[in-house]
Design a protein around this motif. Structure first.
Motif: not given
Length: 749
Positions: A523-531
């Motif tokens: 759920a982190s912003d880091v994971s979403m940025e990597r998407v």
């Protein structure tokens, strides 16, 4: 003499009173029998958005792969004394693997013992005594959710027997634990709430007979609802959170409605010259009207949630609407029959040491109302300022889909996930899955494999902290030509090579998967940025026209679920506000009262969200509820709470304003009507609020994290509504509007 609706309704109830009793008895018996079986019918899914990218990816990997799909698990094993690959470790793991393989629920098991030498390092953690493997189940996700808690317990006992610490983790294991701990937390909440309700009702009613009647009526509505939900679960998926939501709301609303009805009946018994029959008719005309319109408002507000295309939210909304409907039915059909049979015995078994209070115009409620109405601008400004300050933290509201962090520390699944994260890194259990599929259904050719190789390399070069897993990354000597040759000779491959390839390429050889461990929470912003960066890499690697590329995994699922909720939030709010306005317009025959009620509800909800973010999101005081703050609120809680609070706040609004309206019809004096109305309803609203706060606080202290959040939010909202809103803003706003409160352009002269 012509009967009004209340008289006709009572006549029908009286005529069929025995049939009514029998029907409700059957409903309770059925609900009691089948309610116990309900947890086995509940589902942990429902968070997929139809037609979404993550759902397409999930469907493509559901079959034909090893260790993937809805019923796939990750096996984590640790030996504190022996390293992986040692003879002792291998013997222990082999014994455990043999045990798993013999289980009827298990289809495939792949551990470090099966892996070729080139693959083994990727399956061994930082701790040299820890390794992971994969388990494919022979049952579907629903069956897995129901069976895994017991299966996990037996598996852990077997692991301890052979000298290993081992866990099974994954989506079905997670939802299995959620279902189990939801039931445990529900039982704990009931143990806290029911005694509290009994004591508070006893203080309000000062009679054991009245208290028991209110509790019996409420229990009947909840148990009957459970039976109906059990039936519904055979036709569509029902979320594991439904039972907690139904019991929590059913207790709050059911007790509230019973309190309003019984309190009015007792007053009418004293005033009425027509005995218990006339008392019931007057109760149905007044409090019955309040219960009916309050319930309709809550059901209508919950119905607005159906525009959100997520099965989990729809099933929770269905359960909430159903239990409110049963509360209306029980209080307007069964309770009048019980009250008729009891008559004056409703006062029986009085509590001798609690003094009876009498309604008079020199009470603190009456004096307080006139006090605030003499200084309307001061109290309006102070109240608005306080609510706005409380609402400020809501600007930082961020949501996420439920993951292992919502589980209590004693959960074996949470312990397993923590072990995986400790030795393999955060995000290992929730990787992104890039799914490349040949649209024509043909076997992936050399050109397609070249694309997968380019894409694997592109992703590896994006961020060195990401762990990329595909046949090209786990086997150093693997290249496109070698892999293409293997696919051509698929049936001739050694079993251990085929197993590892089948983790990434399906049996039809038309779908290829690249796993990306982002080393961060899903759920982190880091994971979403990597998407977002991976999407760019997918395009940059230029796939062939016949290839479809989808990103799946928990991060993508959560992002798309949040998008679905966000895009429907304003339309849902608009529908809900319109419904509430129309219902209040019909109830009060006033243009301004419904609008004022909606504005005050919005202020109250804003303040509630602010407090939730402050406590649950930011962690201030979270330790009081044994909650570990992570910066997020579960994505379904705000939208569900929005609907519930509009409905419940309207409950008090209808009750209070109905009483004020009664007085205004007699005197045409706006200020005096407000004071008399608050004087008459103040003790009851305070008692009802105290009951609801007791119910919701019980769940805030003992529920699963999403239910704790919901319980805390509801308790805070009811507290704000029953104090700042009802006893300050309502009288102040009605004073400022004056006779405009009752203006209605189509009122007949």
């Amino acid at each position: 003499m012509k009967k009004d609706f209340g008289g006709k309704w009572f006549s029908g109830l009286h005529r069929f009173r025995w049939l009514i009793g029998i029907c409700f008895a059957i409903a309770v018996v059925f609900g009691g029998m089948k309610g116990g079986e309900l947890p086995d019918k509940l589902n942990g899914g429902g968070w997929d958005v139809p037609g979404s990218e993550s759902l397409m990816a999930k469907e493509l990997v559901a079959e034909g792969f090893v260790g993937r799909g809805d019923s796939a698990l990750t096996l984590i094993t640790r030996d504190s004394e022996n390293a992986v690959d040692s003879d002792v470790y291998n013997r222990k793991l082999g014994e455990l693997q043999e045990y798993i393989q013999e289980l009827s629920e298990v289809q495939t098991v792949y551990t470090v013992l099966d892996a070729p030498d080139s693959v083994r390092p990727s399956m061994i953690g930082k701790d040299p005594g820890t390794s992971i493997g994969f388990v494919g189940l022979a049952i579907d996700e629903g069956q897995a959710i129901n069976r895994l808690p017991k299966m996990q317990k037996q598996f852990i006992e077997k692991a301890e027997e052979v000298g290993l610490e081992a866990y099974l983790v994954g989506v079905p294991a997670f939802w299995g634990d959620v279902a189990e701990y939801s039931q445990k937390s529900l039982m704990r909440a009931e143990l806290i709430v029911l005694p509290l309700l009994f004591v508070v009702l006893l203080i309000i009613f000062r009679s054991f007979a009245s208290t028991i009647t209110a509790l019996v009526t409420t229990v009947v509505s909840i148990v009957s609802s459970m039976g109906l939900i059990y039936v519904a679960a055979h036709y569509f998926d029902v979320s594991v959170f439904v039972t907690n939501a139904v019991v929590m709301l059913g207790l709050g609303v059911g007790i509230d409605y019973s309190l309003i009805m019984i309190h009015r009946f007792k007053l009418e018994l004293v005033k009425s010259e027509g005995g218990k029959k006339q008392a019931i008719i007057h109760t149905l005309k007044t409090s019955g009207h309040t219960v009916l319109f309050s319930g309709i408002t809550i059901i209508a507000a919950m119905s607005a949630l159906f525009i959100v295309d997520l099965a989990a939210i729809r099933s929770i909304a269905f359960g909430a609407a159903l239990v409110v409907f049963m509360a209306i039915l029980t209080n307007l059909v069964l309770l009048p029959v019980i009250l008729y049979m009891l008559g004056d015995r409703i006062h029986a078994w009085k509590v001798p040491f609690i003094r009876e209070t009498k309604e008079n115009l020199d009470s603190k409620w009456y004096r307080w109302t006139h006090f605030v109405m003499k200084r309307p601008f001061l109290f309006l400004a102070v109240s608005l300022l306080l609510l706005i300050v409380l609402a400020l933290p809501a600007k930082g509201l961020e949501t996420f889909t439920p993951d292992s962090r919502i589980l209590p520390a004693e959960s074996t699944v949470k312990q397993g996930v923590d072990l995986v994260e400790e030795t393999f890194g955060i995000g290992t259990t929730s990787p992104l899955s890039i799914v490349i599929h040949s649209e024509a259904g043909q076997t992936l050719d050399q050109q397609d494999l070249e694309y997968t190789a380019r894409l694997t390399k592109e992703i590896q070069e994006l961020d060195g902290s990401m762990r990329v897993l595909s046949p090209f990354s786990i086997e150093p000597e693997m290249n496109v030509a070698a892999l293409h040759s293997m696919l051509d000779k698929w049936e001739e491959l050694p079993a251990e090579i085929k197993l590892i390839l089948n983790r990434f390429i399906n049996e039809e050889r038309n779908t290829f998967v690249i796993d990306v461990d982002t080393q961060s929470y899903a759920a982190s912003d880091v994971s979403m940025e990597r998407v977002r960066t991976i999407k760019e890499a997918i395009s940059h690697a230029t796939p062939a026209d016949h290839l479809q590329v989808f990103i799946g995994g928990q991060t993508m699922e959560g992002h798309e679920a949040n998008e679905e909720i966000d895009k429907n939030l304003l339309p849902m709010l608009g529908i809900m506000l319109a419904i509430v306005y129309v219902i209040l317009l019909m109830t009060f025959r006033s243009i301004w009262l419904p609008l004022k009620a909606i504005l005050m509800n919005l202020l109250s909800i804003g303040a509630t969200f602010g407090i939730l973010v402050f406590v649950i999101g930011e962690g201030h005081g979270a330790a009081l509820f044994s909650i570990e703050a992570n910066g997020y609120i579960q994505n379904f809680v705000p939208i569900l709470m929005l609907a519930l609070l509009f409905g419940l706040s309207t409950d008090y609004e209808v009750f209070l304003l109905n009483r004020i309206k009664e007085e205004y019809k007699k005197t045409k004096n706006n200020d005096e009507s407000v004071a008399v109305g608050l004087n008459a309803t103040g003790p009851l609203i305070s008692g009802a609020a105290l009951l609801m706060i007791a119910v919701f606080s019980g769940f805030a202290l003992s529920g699963m994290l999403p239910i704790q959040t919901l319980g805390l939010g509801m308790a805070v909202a009811i507290l704000i509504d029953a104090t700042i809103i009802r006893f300050i803003l309502v009288p102040v706003s009605m004073k400022l509007l004056g006779n405009l409160n009752w203006w209605f352009p189509f009122r007949s002269k």
